[in-house]
Scaffold this active site. Structure first.
Site, PDB file in Angstrom:
ATOM      1  N   VAL A   1       0.835  -1.203   0.000  1.00  0.00           N
ATOM      2  CA  VAL A   1       0.000   0.000   0.000  1.00  0.00           C
ATOM      3  C   VAL A   1       0.873   1.259   0.000  1.00  0.00           C
ATOM      4  O   VAL A   1       1.962   1.272   0.573  1.00  0.00           O
ATOM      5  CB  VAL A   1      -0.959  -0.003   1.220  1.00  0.00           C
ATOM      6  CG1 VAL A   1      -0.201  -0.024   2.527  1.00  0.00           C
ATOM      7  CG2 VAL A   1      -1.916   1.165   1.192  1.00  0.00           C
ATOM      8  N   CYS A   2       0.390   2.300  -0.683  1.00  0.00           N
ATOM      9  CA  CYS A   2       1.018   3.622  -0.636  1.00  0.00           C
ATOM     10  C   CYS A   2      -0.118   4.654  -0.559  1.00  0.00           C
ATOM     11  O   CYS A   2      -1.208   4.321  -0.110  1.00  0.00           O
ATOM     12  CB  CYS A   2       1.933   3.855  -1.841  1.00  0.00           C
ATOM     13  SG  CYS A   2       1.082   4.025  -3.419  1.00  0.00           S
ATOM     14  N   LYS A   3       0.132   5.856  -0.991  1.00  0.00           N
ATOM     15  CA  LYS A   3      -0.906   6.887  -0.886  1.00  0.00           C
ATOM     16  C   LYS A   3      -2.046   6.671  -1.875  1.00  0.00           C
ATOM     17  O   LYS A   3      -3.210   6.698  -1.497  1.00  0.00           O
ATOM     18  CB  LYS A   3      -0.296   8.277  -1.071  1.00  0.00           C
ATOM     19  CG  LYS A   3      -1.282   9.403  -0.850  1.00  0.00           C
ATOM     20  CD  LYS A   3      -0.616  10.757  -0.889  1.00  0.00           C
ATOM     21  CE  LYS A   3      -1.631  11.862  -0.638  1.00  0.00           C
ATOM     22  NZ  LYS A   3      -0.990  13.186  -0.645  1.00  0.00           N
TER      23      LYS A   3
ATOM     24  N   MET B   1      -4.027   4.582   0.358  1.00  0.00           N
ATOM     25  CA  MET B   1      -4.591   5.153   1.585  1.00  0.00           C
ATOM     26  C   MET B   1      -5.638   6.224   1.295  1.00  0.00           C
ATOM     27  O   MET B   1      -6.495   6.482   2.134  1.00  0.00           O
ATOM     28  CB  MET B   1      -3.478   5.728   2.469  1.00  0.00           C
ATOM     29  CG  MET B   1      -2.544   4.671   3.051  1.00  0.00           C
ATOM     30  SD  MET B   1      -3.387   3.433   4.072  1.00  0.00           S
ATOM     31  CE  MET B   1      -3.799   4.404   5.511  1.00  0.00           C
TER      32      MET B   1
END
Length: 100
Positions: A62-64, A90
């Protein structure tokens, strides 16, 4: 590359599934909250931290918003890891947060 959306992830979290989530965002982003139980490994540090990961375990990356995690997935797949990219990252995640 395998992907999942946040609805699928939330369902797995609600079912108390044993998940291996890696957050590849930078320190300042992680300070704003992480998915509970996620491990923080910033994207740029993945090559030097590969020994911390187990090729026998599946990982959710996961990242932004999903771009950096997609890059991480491509790299990790090439190293023999079973990875899934969280689409929308996110920004799309509206579940519980953990602060470290």
């Amino acid at each position: 590359m395998k992907t999942m959306d946040t609805t699928e992830l939330l369902a797995l979290l609600d079912a108390n599934e044993d998940l291996n989530i890696i957050d590849v965002r930078e320190d300042d982003e992680v300070a704003q909250g992480m998915i509970p139980g996620a491990q923080h490994i910033a994207l740029g540090t993945i090559p030097e931290r590969l020994a911390e990961l187990d090729t026998a375990k599946p990982y959710i990356i996961v990242c932004k918003v999903g771009g950096r995690s997609a890059n991480a997935c491509m790299y990790l797949e090439a190293q023999g890891f079973d990875v899934t990219n969280l689409e929308g990252g996110m920004m799309a995640y509206d579940g519980e947060l953990e602060f470290k």
